[in-house]
Every structure is written in structure tokens, then in C-alpha cells.
Design an enzyme around this catalytic site. Structure first.
Site, PDB file in Angstrom:
ATOM      1  N   LYS A   1       4.575   4.239 -10.091  1.00  0.00           N
ATOM      2  CA  LYS A   1       3.387   4.003  -9.397  1.00  0.00           C
ATOM      3  C   LYS A   1       2.289   3.487 -10.251  1.00  0.00           C
ATOM      4  O   LYS A   1       1.320   2.622  -9.881  1.00  0.00           O
ATOM      5  CB  LYS A   1       2.878   5.289  -8.436  1.00  0.00           C
ATOM      6  CG  LYS A   1       3.776   5.599  -7.366  1.00  0.00           C
ATOM      7  CD  LYS A   1       3.729   7.092  -6.794  1.00  0.00           C
ATOM      8  CE  LYS A   1       4.984   7.361  -6.076  1.00  0.00           C
ATOM      9  NZ  LYS A   1       4.819   8.795  -5.642  1.00  0.00           N
TER      10      LYS A   1
ATOM     11  N   GLU B   1       0.825  -1.226  -0.071  1.00  0.00           N
ATOM     12  CA  GLU B   1       0.069   0.030   0.166  1.00  0.00           C
ATOM     13  C   GLU B   1       0.796   1.116   0.026  1.00  0.00           C
ATOM     14  O   GLU B   1       0.470   2.174  -0.702  1.00  0.00           O
ATOM     15  CB  GLU B   1      -1.018   0.047   1.231  1.00  0.00           C
ATOM     16  CG  GLU B   1      -2.028   1.268   1.475  1.00  0.00           C
ATOM     17  CD  GLU B   1      -2.782   1.208   0.176  1.00  0.00           C
ATOM     18  OE1 GLU B   1      -3.600   0.634  -0.144  1.00  0.00           O
ATOM     19  OE2 GLU B   1      -2.704   2.386  -0.467  1.00  0.00           O
TER      20      GLU B   1
END
Lengths: 330, 216
Positions: free
Chosen positions: A218, A143
Site C-alpha cells: 500500500k 482506490e
């Protein structure tokens, strides 16, 4: 649960502090968590009965090393200490994956659960690592790799499990957003960059941020985890913000728009580029915040925002992954 | 009558077999649908085509059947009703106000409808139409000269269905670099995707930095 923390820089130390802060909750709800080893690039500390997290942080601050014992390779520590979860927070290396990739592979190969905030290994070898984890019945959670404290991966993969996520567009690099936000106020690019460096938002070599590499990592992680694609860093179409000039900002402002570095991912799109955003749009924010707009088929647009980096903010993401692992291992 | 949303759903499923019982008959009369028939596979695909959205205030006699009588002509000109508000508070000389929103394929169809309404003694108090377009903005940075932008846009017009274009240049042009902003309106989502691809490719060829907006 026995943890090893690999990498004891800003994030590793923040996580140790977070563990100390939440010690009571972790003890009452999950039977406690102990750090059985921690290592940085040169040294390590290990104790099967558990190390004091605050003492580790103090030692690192005072001496620059996490432990008194010298270490050649973190793999030796992983081999010599009994543990359940590897928390991997070593520096990102987008060319090879660096030591972080080796540590993650080693832990998974031995059936250990892994929590990482290191983008490099996932941007380069996501599918391989996921397969390895599945084969060894281990978990890999990440995460903290996207959006820091902004809970995007677990939101999409767990809370929105029943949805078909159509696309994700977002600001995933606070440094670029700070620079572009300052350019909105009339600063030229070079001066805005200097200010970001002075404030500690940008590194002395800012290329990783301003060339869009950080955002691209990302985007790859989101594509592979949320959209179940099989893409690598080299598949992303990347344009950085270095070519955005004051005239472009002024022309955009004239039309009530701003320019922001946007990462976009869907089943077919994989892109990082500066984009024109109407003022008032959720993606038009200024400052160092990260924000993302998730378009789901039933729920429609969902916008989340939060601190994309920082010692304790990223530690918060690791802690949420740790709790998720412990919930499943109960 | 088939709704535009349904048309998109059919398209997503890849079309319907001709003569299939699950194809509503009205679909063939819906102007926002174009039926594309594939001889080889026997499949027909419903595609959304450009339509003119119209909003009109009309007054109909306060008698049974008058409202239906005012709506039927929309079907006769292959129109698609989007919404109807029967405003009983708006009364004029024994007539009741009705606000209708509908789609027609062309201004000719709209003229035809107006003539039918007039023949049926339906009073049109206001009518306005809007053609749905899809906007996009591009900022171009590089060694740009206006004639080059003109060339790019002329080529874009050949490839894409462009409704309108607006070009602005930065006032602060240096010898080496100039910035331009191009705002376009295209007629469909497909055209928008084509336009984006065209601009990306044209700018790459010309070594111009290209920044585009976000699709709404």
C-alpha cells in the site's frame, strides 16, 4: 457500460451485490451498467446482454464456481467478449503479480479501462501500467487497493489536487492493528494472533499481514500515485510486528503510548515499521479500522479513517472508481 | 525585524545574494538566523539556529514612548520579538503591564537585557525561559545489556546534540531478551533526523529491534 469481473471471490461478489443495490442510480445517471462476463480461477459466465449479478453470487455460493463453463485462462474470456471496463479482483501475488497483472496488461493494451483492487500488480509494475494506460488513452483506477472503503488515493489525487502533500502516515492493515490493540489489553502476541484468526481477521498463514508485506504494498501504491515516485515493493524498508513483545507494550503504556504498525511515505521516506504513538493521537486507534494522516502544505494535517477491508466496503471503493470512469467517458 | 518563519522560507529558496535589495537589513540582527556565506557562489544562506524562548511580564511608565523603549533593548541583545501584549488593565504605581515573548541566543544575552531594563527603570515582575527541544522515544528489543545501551548513547552524544536522555528497562527480563525504552530530547530538527539515523544504524549492527516514535 459493459463490465467484466475478473476474480469472483469475496470482493468480486461484494461488487456484484453493490451493482445490484445501485442499479437504479447507475441506470438513471449513467445509462446503466451490465456485467457481460465474470470469471474465477476455474469457470466463467458470459452474456452480451448482461448477467444477473445476484444470480452470479448465488451460483458461486452454491457451487463454488461463478459459471457453468470451464475456463483455462481468463485472457480467453477477455478476448472473446466485447467490454468497456475490466474490474480486476483476483488474489494478490506479490512475487509475480499473478494472473491479475496479465489481465490488467491485456485490458490496457486493448484500450480498455481498468479498475483493480489487486495490490500485487501495482506494487510491482505501477509505472509500467500507468504508462501503458496513458499510451492507450485508457484509465486505471485503484482506490480499493489502499484502505478499503477509506478514500485516500482519490482524496489526495483529486480533492487535494492543489495541495502539495508532504507526507502520509497511516495504519493500513486492520489485522496488525487488531493484534496490537489486543496486546494493549495484556494479551501476548501469539494469543492475540490466534484471536485474530478465530475472528476471521487473520489468515491461517498470517505472514503477509504481520511481516508488514501488505502495508508495504500500500505504501508503494501511495508513493507512486500520490507522490509520483517511481518505487517498487523491494524499495520499502519493512519491519513487521512479530518482534513486538509484552514488555515493549508495557514500557510504551507506562509513557502513555501505544505501538502501532505504521506505513509512512513522503518524497524521501518509504517505510513500514512498528512505531510509538502517543495515546489520543489520531494514529493510536484500536480495532480493525484503517486510518491515515495526510500532511498537506496549505491544508495542514487531514485525518481519515474507515474500514480497511471487507466484502461490501471494498466494493464501495470499486463503485466510486466505476462512477469516476463513467463520468469521464460520458 | 525578520520573523523566524521568513527565515525558513529564505532557507528553502537556497539563500540570498549578499547586498541584494530584497534581504531585509533586520535579518542580520535576528538571533534565530545564522548567515552562512559561500565565498565561491557569493550566496548567503539563512539558517535557523537554537534560541531560548523567553516570556516576561514587565511594568513600564504610562508615558508616550515607554513601550517602544522597553522593546528596543531586545534588539540590542540580538533578540527576536515573537509577541507583545500591552495590558492596560494591569496598572501598578502608575505603570502599565506588558507581556513580551521573545527569543535570545543565550542566557548571557538575557542577563544583559535584564540589566538594560533595570537601568531604564523598567520593572521585571516575572521572567521564564524555555529552550525548545525535540523529543523522541525508542523501544529496543533484543539481547540487551545496560552497558551496551550506555555505549550506544555515548556514541550518539558524539554525533548528535542531545539535551537529555532517559533510559528505562523492562522489569520482566528473560535470559534471552530484554526491552529498553530510551527517551531523548535533542536541540533541533536536524539533530532529530541524525539521532533517528544513528539509532537505526546502531540497532541494526547490534541486531536489536528498534521501534521509534513519530515526529510531532
Amino acid at each position: 457500460m459493459r463490465l467484466i469481473i475478473a476474480g469472483f471471490g469475496t470482493v468480486g461478489q461484494g461488487f456484484a451485490e453493490a451493482l445490484s443495490k445501485r442499479a437504479d442510480m447507475l441506470s438513471s445517471s449513467y445509462g446503466g451498467v451490465k456485467i457481460v462476463a465474470a470469471f474465477d480461477s476455474k469457470s466463467y459466465a458470459a452474456d452480451k446482454n448482461g448477467l444477473d449479478p445476484i444470480a452470479l453470487v448465488k451460483r458461486k455460493t452454491d457451487t463454488g464456481s461463478v459459471g457453468a463453463d470451464k475456463m483455462k485462462d481468463g485472457i480467453d474470456v477477455l478476448n472473446s467478449v466485447e467490454y468497456d471496463i475490466l474490474v480486476e479482483a483476483s488474489p494478490t501475488n506479490i512475487q509475480t503479480g499473478g494472473d491479475g497483472l496479465r489481465y490488467i496488461e491485456h485490458a490496457l493494451r486493448h484500450g480498455k479501462d481498468v479498475i483493480t483492487v489487486n495490490k500485487g500488480p501495482l506494487a510491482l509494475k505501477f509505472k509500467e501500467l500507468k504508462k501503458l494506460a496513458d499510451r492507450k488513452k485508457a484509465m486505471i483506477r485503484f482506490e480499493g487497493t489502499v484502505g478499503g472503503a477509506m478514500p485516500i488515493i482519490n482524496l489526495c489525487c483529486e480533492d487535494l489536487k492543489g495541495e502539495k502533500v508532504r507526507s502520509i502516515r497511516g495504519i493500513f492493515n486492520g489485522t496488525c492493528n487488531f493484534i496490537l490493540g489486543r496486546m494493549d489489553n495484556g494479551l501476548p502476541f501469539e494469543q492475540a494472533l490466534k484471536e485474530a484468526q478465530y475472528m476471521g481477521y487473520a489468515e491461517s498463514d498470517p505472514s503477509y499481514d504481520i511481516e508488514g508485506i501488505d502495508t508495504a504494498c500500500k505504501v508503494v501504491i501511495l508513493a507512486n500515485s500520490v507522490f509520483k515516485r517511481n518505487v517498487r515493493f523491494s524499495d520499502v524498508s519493512i519491519t513487521g510486528i512479530a518482534s513486538v513483545n509484552a514488555e515493549a507494550i508495557a514500557l510504551a503504556a507506562d509513557q502513555d503510548m501505544v505501538i502501532r504498525l505504521i506505513g509512512e511515505v513522503s518524497d524521501t521516506v518509504l517505510e513500514v515499521s512498528p512505531r510509538l504513538i502517543p495515546k489520543g493521537h489520531p494514529l493510536s486507534i484500536s480495532g480493525t479500522l484503517n486510518t491515515a494522516q495526510i500532511i498537506a502544505d496549505m491544508a495542514g494535517p487531514i485525518t481519515i479513517s474507515g474500514k480497511g477491508a471487507g466484502r461490501i466496503e471494498t466494493a464501495s471503493a470499486i463503485l466510486s472508481d466505476l462512477i469516476a470512469v463513467m463520468e469521464k467517458r460520458r | 525585524m525578520a520573523q523566524p518563519g521568513k527565515a525558513r522560507a529564505w532557507k528553502a529558496r537556497g539563500g540570498l545574494r549578499l547586498g541584494s535589495s530584497n534581504l531585509p537589513l533586520g535579518a542580520f540582527y535576528c538571533p534565530v538566523l545564522r548567515i552562512k556565506y559561500n565565498k565561491k557562489s557569493g550566496l548567503c544562506t539563512c539558517i535557523k539556529v537554537n534560541a531560548m524562548m523567553v516570556n516576561a511580564d514587565i511594568f513600564v511608565k504610562d508615558l508616550p514612548g515607554q513601550l517602544v523603549g522597553s522593546l528596543e533593548p531586545i534588539s540590542l541583545v540580538d533578540g527576536n520579538i515573537v509577541g507583545v501584549v500591552h495590558n492596560r488593565d494591569s496598572v501598578m504605581n502608575g505603570r502599565i503591564g506588558v507581556n513580551i515573548t521573545f527569543e535570545v541566543t543565550s542566557s548571557d544575552a538575557l542577563e544583559m537585557l535584564k540589566n538594560i531594563w533595570k537601568k531604564k527603570d523598567i520593572i521585571i515582575s516575572r521572567i521564564s525561559s524555555v529552550v525548545e527541544t525535540f523529543p523522541m522515544d525508542y523501544v529496543l528489543i533484543g539481547q540487551i545489556v545496560p552497558s551496551q545501551i550506555e555505549r550506544i548513547l555515548n556514541n550518539a552524544r558524539k554525533a548528535v546534540d542531545i539535551e537529555s536522555v532517559d533510559v528505562r528497562y523492562s522489569s520482566n527480563a528473560s535470559n534471552t531478551e530484554r526491552t529498553a525504552m530510551i527517551s531523548v530530547n535533542v536541540k533541533s530538527e536536524e539533530s532529530l533526523a541524525k539521532m533517528n539515523a544513528f539509532m537505526m544504524s546502531a540497532c541494526k549492527k547490534a541486531n536489536i529491534v528498534y521501534i521509534r516514535g513519530v515526529e510531532q
